[in-house]
Design a protein around this motif. Structure first.
Motif, short mmCIF file in Angstrom:
data_model
loop_
_atom_site.label_atom_id
_atom_site.label_comp_id
_atom_site.label_asym_id
_atom_site.label_seq_id
_atom_site.Cartn_x
_atom_site.Cartn_y
_atom_site.Cartn_z
N TYR A 92 0.82 -1.21 0.00
CA TYR A 92 0.00 0.00 0.00
C TYR A 92 0.86 1.26 0.00
N TYR A 93 2.06 1.19 0.60
CA TYR A 93 2.93 2.36 0.74
C TYR A 93 4.04 2.40 -0.31
N ILE A 142 9.48 -0.52 10.29
CA ILE A 142 8.79 0.63 9.71
C ILE A 142 9.74 1.80 9.47
N ASN A 143 10.26 2.39 10.53
CA ASN A 143 11.08 3.60 10.41
C ASN A 143 12.55 3.39 10.72
N ASP A 144 12.97 2.16 10.90
CA ASP A 144 14.38 1.88 11.22
C ASP A 144 15.30 2.43 10.14
N GLU A 145 16.40 3.02 10.57
CA GLU A 145 17.40 3.53 9.63
C GLU A 145 18.69 2.72 9.67
N ALA A 146 18.84 1.90 10.70
CA ALA A 146 20.02 1.04 10.83
C ALA A 146 19.65 -0.15 11.69
N PHE A 147 20.41 -1.22 11.55
CA PHE A 147 20.15 -2.45 12.30
C PHE A 147 21.45 -2.94 12.92
N PRO A 148 21.36 -3.71 14.00
CA PRO A 148 22.58 -4.22 14.64
C PRO A 148 23.31 -5.20 13.73
N PRO A 149 24.60 -5.44 14.00
CA PRO A 149 25.41 -6.31 13.13
C PRO A 149 24.85 -7.71 12.96
N PRO A 152 22.26 -8.34 9.48
CA PRO A 152 22.84 -7.66 8.31
C PRO A 152 21.91 -7.57 7.12
N SER A 153 20.89 -8.43 7.07
CA SER A 153 20.03 -8.45 5.88
C SER A 153 18.69 -7.75 6.09
N ALA A 154 18.54 -7.07 7.23
CA ALA A 154 17.26 -6.42 7.52
C ALA A 154 17.11 -5.12 6.74
N ILE A 155 15.87 -4.73 6.52
CA ILE A 155 15.55 -3.48 5.84
C ILE A 155 14.22 -2.98 6.39
N SER A 156 13.96 -1.68 6.24
CA SER A 156 12.71 -1.11 6.75
C SER A 156 11.93 -0.45 5.63
N LEU A 157 10.67 -0.19 5.92
CA LEU A 157 9.81 0.49 4.94
C LEU A 157 10.36 1.88 4.63
N ARG A 158 10.89 2.55 5.63
CA ARG A 158 11.47 3.88 5.41
C ARG A 158 12.68 3.81 4.49
N THR A 161 11.12 3.36 0.92
CA THR A 161 10.30 4.44 0.35
C THR A 161 10.89 5.83 0.55
N GLY A 162 11.81 5.97 1.52
CA GLY A 162 12.41 7.28 1.79
C GLY A 162 11.56 8.19 2.65
N ARG A 163 10.50 7.64 3.26
CA ARG A 163 9.67 8.48 4.11
C ARG A 163 9.28 7.74 5.38
N SER A 164 9.06 8.52 6.45
CA SER A 164 8.65 7.96 7.72
C SER A 164 7.13 7.83 7.75
N LEU A 165 6.67 6.85 8.53
CA LEU A 165 5.24 6.62 8.69
C LEU A 165 4.92 6.46 10.17
N GLU A 166 3.72 6.84 10.54
CA GLU A 166 3.26 6.60 11.90
C GLU A 166 2.96 5.11 12.05
N PRO A 167 3.66 4.41 12.96
CA PRO A 167 3.45 2.96 13.07
C PRO A 167 1.99 2.56 13.27
N MET A 168 1.23 3.35 14.03
CA MET A 168 -0.17 2.99 14.25
C MET A 168 -0.98 3.09 12.96
N GLU A 169 -0.59 3.98 12.08
CA GLU A 169 -1.27 4.06 10.78
C GLU A 169 -1.07 2.76 10.01
N VAL A 170 0.16 2.22 10.09
CA VAL A 170 0.45 0.97 9.40
C VAL A 170 -0.35 -0.18 10.02
#
Length: 252
Positions: A92-93, A142-149, A152-158, A161-170
């Motif tokens: 959706y996003y 959702i809004n994570d910009e970095a992950f612990p070592p 290594p393969s994690a990624i976030s919606l932000r 997409t390059g934008r932050s979202l309100e978690p409750m909206e998701v």
């Protein structure tokens, strides 16, 4: 979304453990009752992994699902339902190109390309051959910009997409998607969620590397059974159905 279905907890080790305990205590909870945690410290994942979350970055929650029709031998349909609802929520996003990268990695991690975007853990309570209820634990980046070592393969919606979202909206969007899929599911019509699950299955097409107790081999995915077993066919035509901890995907 009916806000009466929401229960907020500031911090807990695992929302699945908490919700299961509430049910065991005799608390009368409605369909799709959802426990949302601001910070989960020891969320449980498949294969004994843990899922931690930071406030405002990730969504960690558990949803109660009851079904009068579901038999134990069909229990993996709940995983397929949850995976499809989570994928629809992320889509959706996203723009059309980004949507094409969404996949579900067996048994039920949500991937963007080769990177993990969400994890799902389903726990069932059975009486005889029937599933009384299922607790669907979900962690969404959702809004994570970095992950612990160690992730290594994690990624976030932000990050996608390059934008932050309100978690409750998701979360509200996820409830909307799940509510649309639920009527057919409660009638025992599991074919549609299985079809979508297979269509978007990670590494569905072609031969890839796997490892089981006997070593590494190359195979293609043929099916996922109603019990959740992964059916692999090797290049020589030999087939085997694997339970969750009996085989792993290897890097190419």
């Amino acid at each position: 979304m009916d806000t009466s279905l929401l229960e907020f907890i500031d911090q807990v080790d695992s929302t699945n453990t908490y919700l299961t305990g509430q049910i065991a205590s005799g608390r009368d909870l409605p369909q799709l009752h959802t426990v949302v945690c601001r910070q989960q410290t020891a969320g449980r994942g498949m294969r004994g992994n843990t899922w931690t979350s930071r406030p405002g970055d990730s969504l960690t929650f558990s949803i109660l699902l009851r079904s009068d029709m579901l038999q134990g031998k069909q229990q993996f349909a709940v995983s397929e339902l949850a995976a499809w609802a989570v994928m629809r929520t992320f889509a959706y996003y996203m723009n059309e190109d980004q949507k094409q990268q969404l996949r579900v990695k067996w048994p039920n991690d949500i991937f963007y390309g080769d990177r993990k975007l969400a994890g799902i853990l389903i726990e069932h309570s059975l009486t005889g051959t029937r599933v009384d209820y299922s607790v669907i634990g979900i962690g969404m980046n959702i809004n994570d910009e970095a992950f612990p070592p160690e992730l290594p393969s994690a990624i976030s919606l932000r990050m996608i997409t390059g934008r932050s979202l309100e978690p409750m909206e998701v979360l509200i969007r996820l409830h909307s998607e799940l509510s649309q899929l639920l009527p057919d599911f409660l009638l025992g019509r599991y074919q549609d969620v299985h079809r979508h699950y297979m269509k978007y299955l990670y590494r569905r097409d072609g031969f890839f590397l796997f490892t089981d107790i006997q070593g590494q081999f190359r195979a293609q995915i043929k099916d996922v059974t109603p019990e959740g077993r992964l059916v692999l066919q090797r290049e020589d035509g030999w087939e085997r159905a694997y339970a969750f901890k009996e085989v792993r995907f290897d890097a190419e």
